[in-house]
Design a protein around this motif. Structure first.
Motif, PDB file in Angstrom:
ATOM      1  N   GLU A 140       0.809  -1.210   0.000  1.00  0.00           N
ATOM      2  CA  GLU A 140       0.000   0.000   0.000  1.00  0.00           C
ATOM      3  C   GLU A 140       0.846   1.266   0.000  1.00  0.00           C
ATOM      4  OE1 GLU A 140      -3.214  -0.081  -0.421  1.00  0.00           O
ATOM      5  OE2 GLU A 140      -3.190  -2.261  -0.434  1.00  0.00           O
ATOM      6  N   THR A 141       2.170   1.124  -0.120  1.00  0.00           N
ATOM      7  CA  THR A 141       3.070   2.275  -0.120  1.00  0.00           C
ATOM      8  C   THR A 141       3.686   2.448  -1.498  1.00  0.00           C
ATOM      9  OG1 THR A 141       3.622   2.054   2.225  1.00  0.00           O
ATOM     10  CG2 THR A 141       5.175   3.254   0.846  1.00  0.00           C
ATOM     11  N   THR A 142       3.659   3.686  -2.014  1.00  0.00           N
ATOM     12  CA  THR A 142       4.263   3.987  -3.315  1.00  0.00           C
ATOM     13  C   THR A 142       5.294   5.088  -3.148  1.00  0.00           C
ATOM     14  OG1 THR A 142       2.189   3.428  -4.446  1.00  0.00           O
ATOM     15  CG2 THR A 142       3.835   4.649  -5.707  1.00  0.00           C
ATOM     16  N   ALA A 143       6.499   4.835  -3.612  1.00  0.00           N
ATOM     17  CA  ALA A 143       7.568   5.839  -3.597  1.00  0.00           C
ATOM     18  C   ALA A 143       7.732   6.402  -5.003  1.00  0.00           C
ATOM     19  CB  ALA A 143       8.873   5.209  -3.125  1.00  0.00           C
ATOM     20  N   ILE A 144       7.896   7.709  -5.104  1.00  0.00           N
ATOM     21  CA  ILE A 144       8.140   8.360  -6.400  1.00  0.00           C
ATOM     22  C   ILE A 144       9.361   9.257  -6.223  1.00  0.00           C
ATOM     23  CG2 ILE A 144       7.173   9.774  -8.252  1.00  0.00           C
ATOM     24  CD1 ILE A 144       4.379   9.127  -7.161  1.00  0.00           C
ATOM     25  N   LEU A 145      10.456   8.866  -6.846  1.00  0.00           N
ATOM     26  CA  LEU A 145      11.697   9.634  -6.752  1.00  0.00           C
ATOM     27  C   LEU A 145      11.878  10.443  -8.039  1.00  0.00           C
ATOM     28  CD1 LEU A 145      12.017   7.430  -4.579  1.00  0.00           C
ATOM     29  CD2 LEU A 145      14.427   7.255  -5.176  1.00  0.00           C
ATOM     30  N   LEU A 146      12.308  11.685  -7.883  1.00  0.00           N
ATOM     31  CA  LEU A 146      12.507  12.581  -9.023  1.00  0.00           C
ATOM     32  C   LEU A 146      13.969  13.016  -9.067  1.00  0.00           C
ATOM     33  CD1 LEU A 146       9.420  14.958  -8.463  1.00  0.00           C
ATOM     34  CD2 LEU A 146       9.455  12.707  -9.535  1.00  0.00           C
ATOM     35  N   THR A 147      14.548  13.030 -10.267  1.00  0.00           N
ATOM     36  CA  THR A 147      15.940  13.465 -10.396  1.00  0.00           C
ATOM     37  C   THR A 147      16.228  13.950 -11.809  1.00  0.00           C
ATOM     38  OG1 THR A 147      18.263  12.769 -10.212  1.00  0.00           O
ATOM     39  CG2 THR A 147      16.704  11.105 -10.948  1.00  0.00           C
ATOM     40  N   ASP A 148      17.159  14.904 -11.899  1.00  0.00           N
ATOM     41  CA  ASP A 148      17.645  15.346 -13.207  1.00  0.00           C
ATOM     42  C   ASP A 148      18.720  14.399 -13.733  1.00  0.00           C
ATOM     43  OD1 ASP A 148      16.011  17.509 -12.760  1.00  0.00           O
ATOM     44  OD2 ASP A 148      17.641  18.907 -12.297  1.00  0.00           O
ATOM     45  N   ASN A 149      19.329  13.634 -12.834  1.00  0.00           N
ATOM     46  CA  ASN A 149      20.434  12.749 -13.228  1.00  0.00           C
ATOM     47  C   ASN A 149      20.363  11.465 -12.402  1.00  0.00           C
ATOM     48  OD1 ASN A 149      22.821  11.462 -13.845  1.00  0.00           O
ATOM     49  ND2 ASN A 149      24.080  13.306 -13.714  1.00  0.00           N
ATOM     50  N   GLN A 150      19.842  10.405 -13.009  1.00  0.00           N
ATOM     51  CA  GLN A 150      19.659   9.142 -12.289  1.00  0.00           C
ATOM     52  C   GLN A 150      20.978   8.527 -11.838  1.00  0.00           C
ATOM     53  OE1 GLN A 150      18.883   5.540 -14.360  1.00  0.00           O
ATOM     54  NE2 GLN A 150      18.955   6.484 -16.386  1.00  0.00           N
ATOM     55  N   TYR A 151      22.075   8.845 -12.539  1.00  0.00           N
ATOM     56  CA  TYR A 151      23.348   8.200 -12.239  1.00  0.00           C
ATOM     57  C   TYR A 151      24.018   8.746 -10.982  1.00  0.00           C
ATOM     58  CZ  TYR A 151      22.544   6.303 -16.834  1.00  0.00           C
ATOM     59  OH  TYR A 151      21.974   5.649 -17.899  1.00  0.00           O
ATOM     60  N   ARG A 152      23.433   9.769 -10.398  1.00  0.00           N
ATOM     61  CA  ARG A 152      23.943  10.256  -9.112  1.00  0.00           C
ATOM     62  C   ARG A 152      23.338   9.481  -7.944  1.00  0.00           C
ATOM     63  NH1 ARG A 152      23.062  16.571 -10.544  1.00  0.00           N
ATOM     64  NH2 ARG A 152      24.863  16.883 -11.912  1.00  0.00           N
ATOM     65  N   LEU A 153      22.378   8.610  -8.246  1.00  0.00           N
ATOM     66  CA  LEU A 153      21.756   7.791  -7.209  1.00  0.00           C
ATOM     67  C   LEU A 153      22.489   6.463  -7.088  1.00  0.00           C
ATOM     68  CD1 LEU A 153      18.028   8.441  -8.077  1.00  0.00           C
ATOM     69  CD2 LEU A 153      19.040   8.874  -5.848  1.00  0.00           C
ATOM     70  N   LEU A 154      22.384   5.846  -5.922  1.00  0.00           N
ATOM     71  CA  LEU A 154      22.974   4.529  -5.737  1.00  0.00           C
ATOM     72  C   LEU A 154      22.362   3.540  -6.734  1.00  0.00           C
ATOM     73  CD1 LEU A 154      22.898   4.189  -1.827  1.00  0.00           C
ATOM     74  CD2 LEU A 154      24.880   4.742  -3.250  1.00  0.00           C
ATOM     75  N   ASP A 155      23.211   2.674  -7.284  1.00  0.00           N
ATOM     76  CA  ASP A 155      22.709   1.649  -8.205  1.00  0.00           C
ATOM     77  C   ASP A 155      21.656   0.781  -7.526  1.00  0.00           C
ATOM     78  OD1 ASP A 155      24.351   2.535 -10.205  1.00  0.00           O
ATOM     79  OD2 ASP A 155      25.921   1.028  -9.871  1.00  0.00           O
ATOM     80  N   THR A 156      21.850   0.531  -6.243  1.00  0.00           N
ATOM     81  CA  THR A 156      20.906  -0.330  -5.513  1.00  0.00           C
ATOM     82  C   THR A 156      19.539   0.328  -5.361  1.00  0.00           C
ATOM     83  OG1 THR A 156      22.018   0.534  -3.528  1.00  0.00           O
ATOM     84  CG2 THR A 156      22.583  -1.694  -4.230  1.00  0.00           C
ATOM     85  N   ILE A 157      19.507   1.665  -5.298  1.00  0.00           N
ATOM     86  CA  ILE A 157      18.218   2.370  -5.250  1.00  0.00           C
ATOM     87  C   ILE A 157      17.556   2.328  -6.622  1.00  0.00           C
ATOM     88  CG2 ILE A 157      17.158   4.668  -5.068  1.00  0.00           C
ATOM     89  CD1 ILE A 157      18.941   5.239  -2.709  1.00  0.00           C
ATOM     90  N   ARG A 158      18.342   2.594  -7.658  1.00  0.00           N
ATOM     91  CA  ARG A 158      17.796   2.578  -9.027  1.00  0.00           C
ATOM     92  C   ARG A 158      17.228   1.211  -9.370  1.00  0.00           C
ATOM     93  NH1 ARG A 158      22.651   3.507 -12.133  1.00  0.00           N
ATOM     94  NH2 ARG A 158      21.338   3.280 -13.967  1.00  0.00           N
ATOM     95  N   SER A 159      17.916   0.146  -8.931  1.00  0.00           N
ATOM     96  CA  SER A 159      17.480  -1.210  -9.292  1.00  0.00           C
ATOM     97  C   SER A 159      16.160  -1.594  -8.621  1.00  0.00           C
ATOM     98  CB  SER A 159      18.566  -2.225  -8.913  1.00  0.00           C
ATOM     99  OG  SER A 159      18.712  -2.317  -7.499  1.00  0.00           O
ATOM    100  N   ARG A 160      15.779  -0.871  -7.588  1.00  0.00           N
ATOM    101  CA  ARG A 160      14.537  -1.188  -6.883  1.00  0.00           C
ATOM    102  C   ARG A 160      13.362  -0.309  -7.320  1.00  0.00           C
ATOM    103  NH1 ARG A 160      18.610  -3.002  -4.190  1.00  0.00           N
ATOM    104  NH2 ARG A 160      18.420  -4.751  -2.728  1.00  0.00           N
ATOM    105  N   CYS A 161      13.606   0.494  -8.349  1.00  0.00           N
ATOM    106  CA  CYS A 161      12.572   1.395  -8.857  1.00  0.00           C
ATOM    107  C   CYS A 161      12.217   1.059 -10.299  1.00  0.00           C
ATOM    108  CB  CYS A 161      13.039   2.856  -8.804  1.00  0.00           C
ATOM    109  SG  CYS A 161      13.403   3.487  -7.159  1.00  0.00           S
ATOM    110  N   GLN A 162      10.980   1.347 -10.656  1.00  0.00           N
ATOM    111  CA  GLN A 162      10.586   1.325 -12.057  1.00  0.00           C
ATOM    112  C   GLN A 162      11.083   2.618 -12.686  1.00  0.00           C
ATOM    113  OE1 GLN A 162       8.462  -0.898 -14.109  1.00  0.00           O
ATOM    114  NE2 GLN A 162       9.382   0.452 -15.615  1.00  0.00           N
ATOM    115  N   LEU A 163      12.020   2.507 -13.642  1.00  0.00           N
ATOM    116  CA  LEU A 163      12.609   3.704 -14.250  1.00  0.00           C
ATOM    117  C   LEU A 163      11.686   4.261 -15.317  1.00  0.00           C
ATOM    118  CD1 LEU A 163      16.357   2.647 -14.673  1.00  0.00           C
ATOM    119  CD2 LEU A 163      15.288   3.821 -12.745  1.00  0.00           C
ATOM    120  N   LEU A 164      11.432   5.559 -15.259  1.00  0.00           N
ATOM    121  CA  LEU A 164      10.615   6.256 -16.249  1.00  0.00           C
ATOM    122  C   LEU A 164      11.438   7.428 -16.784  1.00  0.00           C
ATOM    123  CD1 LEU A 164       7.177   6.300 -14.357  1.00  0.00           C
ATOM    124  CD2 LEU A 164       7.865   4.762 -16.209  1.00  0.00           C
TER     125      LEU A 164
END
Length: 328
Positions: A140-164
């Motif tokens: 029941e929890t949805t996370a929405i992360l916003l960024t201008d540059n995805q590569y500044r985020l940890l790879d482990t965070i990116r891998s747990r998100c649906q990339l749009l």
């Protein structure tokens, strides 16, 4: 606030993906929206949150009229949490506070949504804290992360998100965004042609170097008509003094390119395509001093000059050769 329809026009691929996920009832627990500034990340996040809480959705679209939609839009929904950097970064304490909020049951329903703007600005401790949160998702929890540059985020965070991935703004959309930022329509038209990204284009409005570059360009094209024999001296003593490196000279050549394109637009009466709107009167005076073939040749020589810069030909030599060719 942008409509669902306008978002589909600006970001057709991403919006189609979101609509398909909603239709197939396979929403992800975490999304990462990444793209240039001005591409609609905040608006899409808002609409997605609205659709999650909406009581009377129309297919993939929120109704925008129910209590939940109105509260999301106004920023007052108790189960929607919107995180932004405090100062230069998002700190561990902010993520801790967010996690604490999510230990409680939703006030309106079991659903909870959190949006993290500029998520790439999380400190290392904050990012690691968020990672633990993402590793144990609630349905029941949805996370929405916003960024201008995805590569500044940890790879482990990116891998747990649906990339749009959001595509860059179209020239028309970029121009509209600049006008919405308070830039004059004439400048917005020019800036979108010179700089492909919103922040770059906005910066031109306060850039005195660019303002001087535009004046020098107008001086050069005027001199090519009235005092052609002095144009080479002008290039050596003033133009190259201002356009000191290859990237700066490319901007000057880009301005020249749009000037001569505008002369063609004047000839074919296509005023809607003009870029140098502030100089329309001067363009009209010059337009019929050239044949279409002459203008086409000049455009080719300017394009060729840009290629020479990329091939490491000396900038002064490139500009001197171009000036001589435009004199003919």
């Amino acid at each position: 606030m942008k409509t669902w329809t306008s978002l589909k026009e600006d970001q057709p691929v991403v919006m189609k993906m979101i609509e398909r996920m909603i239709k197939d009832d396979r929403m992800a627990h975490a999304y990462l929206l990444h793209g240039d500034p001005g591409t609609g990340k905040q608006a899409i996040a808002l609409h997605l949150a609205m659709r999650i809480f909406c009581k009377s959705p129309h297919g993939a679209e929120p109704c925008k009229t129910c209590t939940d939609c109105r509260r999301v839009e106004s920023g007052n929904h108790p189960d929607l949490h919107w995180l932004k950097p405090e100062g230069a970064s998002i700190k561990k304490e902010q993520i801790q506070d967010l996690q604490r909020e999510f230990t409680y049951q939703g006030l309106e329903s079991n659903k909870k949504v959190y949006v993290i703007e500029n998520s790439d600005k999380m400190t290392t401790n904050a990012a690691n804290r968020l990672l633990k949160f993402l590793e144990e998702p609630s349905r029941e929890t949805t996370a929405i992360l916003l960024t201008d540059n995805q590569y500044r985020l940890l790879d482990t965070i990116r891998s747990r998100c649906q990339l749009l991935a959001l595509r860059p703004l179209s020239p028309k959309a970029l121009e509209a965004a600049l006008i919405n930022e308070g830039i004059s329509p004439h400048n917005a038209r020019l800036f979108q042609a010179i700089a492909p990204q919103l922040e770059q284009a906005k910066a031109l409005d306060q850039d005195t170097w660019f303002a001087d570059a535009r004046k020098l360009m107008v001086q050069l094209v005027s001199m090519l008509h009235s005092r052609s024999n002095e144009s080479l001296f002008f290039v050596e003593k003033q133009w190259m003094e201002h356009f000191k490196d290859r990237e700066q000279l490319k901007i000057g050549l880009n301005l020249l390119l749009h000037w001569f394109k505008d002369l063609i637009y004047i000839q074919i009466e296509d005023n809607a395509s003009l870029v140098m709107l502030d100089y329309k009167e001067q363009l009209e005076q010059q337009a019929f001093r050239y044949t279409k073939q002459q203008l086409t040749t000049i455009l080719e020589t300017i394009t060729h000059a840009v290629r020479k810069l990329d091939q490491n030909v000396h900038p002064t030599l490139v500009m001197e050769q171009l000036t001589l060719q435009m004199q003919r």
